[in-house]
Design an enzyme around this catalytic site. Sequence first.
Site, PDB file in Angstrom:
ATOM      1  N   ARG A  19       0.833  -1.196   0.000  1.00  0.00           N
ATOM      2  CA  ARG A  19       0.000   0.000   0.000  1.00  0.00           C
ATOM      3  C   ARG A  19       0.863   1.240   0.000  1.00  0.00           C
ATOM      4  O   ARG A  19       2.081   1.146  -0.031  1.00  0.00           O
ATOM      5  CB  ARG A  19      -0.906  -0.027   1.228  1.00  0.00           C
ATOM      6  N   GLY A  20       0.206   2.370  -0.076  1.00  0.00           N
ATOM      7  CA  GLY A  20       0.942   3.623  -0.148  1.00  0.00           C
ATOM      8  C   GLY A  20       1.075   4.052  -1.588  1.00  0.00           C
ATOM      9  O   GLY A  20       1.494   3.258  -2.438  1.00  0.00           O
ATOM     10  N   ALA A  21       0.698   5.286  -1.883  1.00  0.00           N
ATOM     11  CA  ALA A  21       0.630   5.722  -3.277  1.00  0.00           C
ATOM     12  C   ALA A  21       1.882   5.376  -4.082  1.00  0.00           C
ATOM     13  O   ALA A  21       1.787   4.720  -5.130  1.00  0.00           O
ATOM     14  CB  ALA A  21       0.343   7.234  -3.330  1.00  0.00           C
ATOM     15  N   ARG A  27      -6.709   0.257  -7.750  1.00  0.00           N
ATOM     16  CA  ARG A  27      -7.188   1.236  -6.768  1.00  0.00           C
ATOM     17  C   ARG A  27      -7.241   2.585  -7.468  1.00  0.00           C
ATOM     18  O   ARG A  27      -6.306   2.955  -8.179  1.00  0.00           O
ATOM     19  CB  ARG A  27      -6.265   1.340  -5.532  1.00  0.00           C
ATOM     20  N   GLN A  76      -3.350   2.294   9.776  1.00  0.00           N
ATOM     21  CA  GLN A  76      -2.003   2.381   9.202  1.00  0.00           C
ATOM     22  C   GLN A  76      -1.063   3.164  10.144  1.00  0.00           C
ATOM     23  O   GLN A  76       0.124   2.866  10.228  1.00  0.00           O
ATOM     24  CB  GLN A  76      -2.030   3.070   7.831  1.00  0.00           C
ATOM     25  N   ASP A  79      -2.129  11.151  -2.004  1.00  0.00           N
ATOM     26  CA  ASP A  79      -2.352  10.096  -2.994  1.00  0.00           C
ATOM     27  C   ASP A  79      -2.574  10.649  -4.381  1.00  0.00           C
ATOM     28  O   ASP A  79      -2.368   9.950  -5.378  1.00  0.00           O
ATOM     29  CB  ASP A  79      -3.538   9.226  -2.555  1.00  0.00           C
ATOM     30  N   ASN A  97      -5.917  12.467   0.255  1.00  0.00           N
ATOM     31  CA  ASN A  97      -5.113  11.684   1.179  1.00  0.00           C
ATOM     32  C   ASN A  97      -6.047  10.849   2.045  1.00  0.00           C
ATOM     33  O   ASN A  97      -7.273  10.920   1.934  1.00  0.00           O
ATOM     34  CB  ASN A  97      -4.222  12.595   2.035  1.00  0.00           C
ATOM     35  N   LYS A  98      -5.463  10.035   2.918  1.00  0.00           N
ATOM     36  CA  LYS A  98      -6.248   9.137   3.748  1.00  0.00           C
ATOM     37  C   LYS A  98      -7.384   9.864   4.466  1.00  0.00           C
ATOM     38  O   LYS A  98      -7.184  10.974   4.970  1.00  0.00           O
ATOM     39  CB  LYS A  98      -5.315   8.487   4.780  1.00  0.00           C
TER      40      LYS A  98
HETATM   41  C1  LIG Z   1       3.485   7.981   0.766  1.00  0.00           C
HETATM   42  S1  LIG Z   1       1.857   8.307   0.392  1.00  0.00           S
HETATM   43  C2  LIG Z   1       0.998   7.145   1.365  1.00  0.00           C
HETATM   44  C3  LIG Z   1      -0.474   7.434   1.369  1.00  0.00           C
HETATM   45  O1  LIG Z   1      -1.178   6.240   1.023  1.00  0.00           O
HETATM   46  C4  LIG Z   1      -1.998   5.904   2.114  1.00  0.00           C
HETATM   47  O2  LIG Z   1      -3.171   5.280   1.718  1.00  0.00           O
HETATM   48  P1  LIG Z   1      -3.270   3.659   1.782  1.00  0.00           P
HETATM   49  O3  LIG Z   1      -2.695   3.223   3.093  1.00  0.00           O
HETATM   50  O4  LIG Z   1      -4.766   3.410   1.650  1.00  0.00           O
HETATM   51  O5  LIG Z   1      -2.484   3.152   0.589  1.00  0.00           O
HETATM   52  C5  LIG Z   1      -2.293   7.229   2.770  1.00  0.00           C
HETATM   53  O6  LIG Z   1      -3.254   7.969   2.053  1.00  0.00           O
HETATM   54  C6  LIG Z   1      -0.937   7.862   2.728  1.00  0.00           C
HETATM   55  O7  LIG Z   1      -0.906   9.232   2.900  1.00  0.00           O
END
Ligand SMILES: CSC[C@H]1O[C@H](OP(=O)(O)O)[C@H](O)[C@@H]1O
Length: 342
Positions: free
Chosen positions: A43-45, A80, A181, A222, A232-233
């Site tokens: 995960r993570g953009a 996604r 997270q 994101d 973002n989250k």
């Molecule tokens: C380094 S950007 C990570 C970004 O992605 C996360 O979302 P997810 O855990 O659903 O992939 C979150 O928005 C973070 O800020």
Amino acid sequence: MGLAVIDGQLELLDQSQLPQVERWLAIDTIPAMVEAIQALRVRGAPLIAIAAALMIAVRAEAGDDRETLLDAIETLRAARPTAVNLSNAMDVLRQSMAATDWRAALVEAADDLADGDVALCEAIGDHGAALIAPGERILTHCNTGGLATAGIGTALGVLRRAHEQDKGIAVWVDETRPLLQGGRLTAWELGALGVPYTLITDNMAAALMARGQVDRVIVGADRIAVNGDAANKIGTYGLAVAAHYHGIPFAVAAPYTTLDPACASGDLIEIEQRAAAEVRGVAGAAGDLCWAPADAPVANPAFDVTPAALITHWIMDAGVFDRADVANGALATGGAAKSLFQ
Ligand SMILES: CSC[C@H]1O[C@H](OP(=O)(O)O)[C@H](O)[C@@H]1O
């Protein structure tokens, strides 16, 4: 990064069970990679883009034909919707296939995306750390470190660099419901780095700001629109509103691969809607703990959009930009946005 290609086999650290269970998974098909991305095992953009790109490269080296690979690119692109890095990376791979020796060009492009992200994180960390005064108490949301990128991270990379520079910072870590997270991954990363932190529930952040215990907020992103709006989250927007009300600097940290030059404003960003079960309870190493009625109606948007008017700094690999810079087009192609298709 929690991702590796070993003897032509892609392996990833399953983040869905961290920190209690450290489990590496071999991912050898496109559907398996789609599942890993959608279940946030990876995960993570930036990292989902790199994982998808390396998966395509592994299949290319395994001999998949051109049409199969082009189909795989589109399948992974759709895994996604909110993080633009994934789509940008798939575009880069498609562009690479215009070369005569397209198979080698594709593999090189995927490797460059991974290696390039390491450097982008370092630049973000250096630029962002320069903003931070000694002793600041900084609040962050979700996870934006080495588990979300190929390098030291984005927002968490800034905090790590400030710590390495002995700035004496302390971090408030939002647990980040529903998938935790922050509580699971950011707490784990900061603990391993020796960065002082305090884990809080998301609903504590505004009260800490009201009591003057937060000097700055730094989060990841994101997808960032040309006008500076940032997806973002979920929960980020509320932090930005509270920070604005209390006059606390609010920064978004991201590489240029998170910019969407084709997106004029945040209201155009698709927000991923996720499964109700994630909100009704907590699934993790302890198994599924469900506390809400099994049929409780649920809303579970995975992201929200913070308007540029609530953001004071954009910490990018190309430098730190303020609202005046962004209003003058700093995030449009040619500014911080460099061309994705060099
Ligand atoms: C380094 S950007 C990570 C970004 O992605 C996360 O979302 P997810 O855990 O659903 O992939 C979150 O928005 C973070 O800020």
